[in-house]
Design an enzyme around this catalytic site. Sequence first.
Site, PDB file in Angstrom:
ATOM      1  N   CYS A  75      13.253  14.183  24.085  1.00  0.00           N
ATOM      2  CA  CYS A  75      11.826  14.008  24.364  1.00  0.00           C
ATOM      3  C   CYS A  75      11.382  15.010  25.438  1.00  0.00           C
ATOM      4  O   CYS A  75      11.927  15.025  26.546  1.00  0.00           O
ATOM      5  CB  CYS A  75      11.599  12.585  24.857  1.00  0.00           C
ATOM      6  SG  CYS A  75       9.890  12.199  25.205  1.00  0.00           S
ATOM      7  N   CYS A 185       6.964  18.987  21.576  1.00  0.00           N
ATOM      8  CA  CYS A 185       7.124  17.537  21.417  1.00  0.00           C
ATOM      9  C   CYS A 185       8.034  17.347  20.212  1.00  0.00           C
ATOM     10  O   CYS A 185       7.815  17.979  19.164  1.00  0.00           O
ATOM     11  CB  CYS A 185       5.770  16.885  21.179  1.00  0.00           C
ATOM     12  SG  CYS A 185       5.883  15.164  20.640  1.00  0.00           S
TER      13      CYS A 185
HETATM   14  N1  DGL Z   1       8.749  12.677  21.723  1.00  0.00           N
HETATM   15  C1  DGL Z   1       7.848  12.939  22.803  1.00  0.00           C
HETATM   16  C2  DGL Z   1       7.989  14.351  23.321  1.00  0.00           C
HETATM   17  O1  DGL Z   1       8.795  15.119  22.853  1.00  0.00           O
HETATM   18  C3  DGL Z   1       6.405  12.702  22.492  1.00  0.00           C
HETATM   19  C4  DGL Z   1       5.984  11.406  21.954  1.00  0.00           C
HETATM   20  C5  DGL Z   1       5.371  10.455  22.929  1.00  0.00           C
HETATM   21  O2  DGL Z   1       4.256  10.670  23.421  1.00  0.00           O
HETATM   22  O3  DGL Z   1       6.050   9.490  23.174  1.00  0.00           O
HETATM   23  O4  DGL Z   1       7.292  14.691  24.228  1.00  0.00           O
END
Ligand code: DGL
Length: 231
Positions: A75, A185
Amino acid sequence: MLNKSNPIGVMDSGIGGLTVVRELQRILPGEDIIYFGDSANCPYGNKTADQIFELSCHMLQFLGSNGVKCTAVACNTISTMAERLRPCFDFRIISIVEEAAKYVIREKLSSVGLIGTEFTVASGKYAELIHQGAPDCHVVGKGSPLLAALVDRGDFNQHDINLEITTQVDNILSREKVNDLILGCTHYPIVEENFHECYPQLHLINPALEQANAVKTYLAEQNALNPQKKG
Ligand code: DGL
């Protein structure tokens, strides 16, 4: 000394980190992987730093209790606070943001677009890390309040997804005519085709590849690659 047969941890705010798992399985087929996607609390990108920190600690504790030999924080939003998380855990935490920034530096890009969650972009972490090795690189970022959540709930309404992508990327392009765009993301590579359709001229940077390579390098350095054929 790391135990070769222990698993690799991968964590994300939801399903997005599976894009990192896909790359890990491709380049490290012998590794066992424990994946924690916190879809119950997704999206993280609209939460406060303290909320994200607390939720992330829960995930890392779970992974630690399962004996991971390292963890890929897939993430981007969580990775912006890797420095705050690292002292709390005794296994290596590999940040996807750090690995993506190294790619931009290595490729000597003079400018780069960044689309990520609002938290990731507002944190300025990408720009900070890129500027450590490429001080003149223009990092032009725009946060998306919607895209990760649309993907995480499996809402693949093409119109909604393309509208959110074009709203944010047009904003980036109106500020600078970048050729390269970081999908900052983990949820975005799942809709990479939509980005390609909307902007065929843009080179898309998928940080999952960089992070998977960083995991491999770290385990090789530690002599901790799992020798089994299939994880
Ligand atoms: N998976 C998260 C990232 O890579 C984004 C998703 C979220 O906002 O939870 O930033």
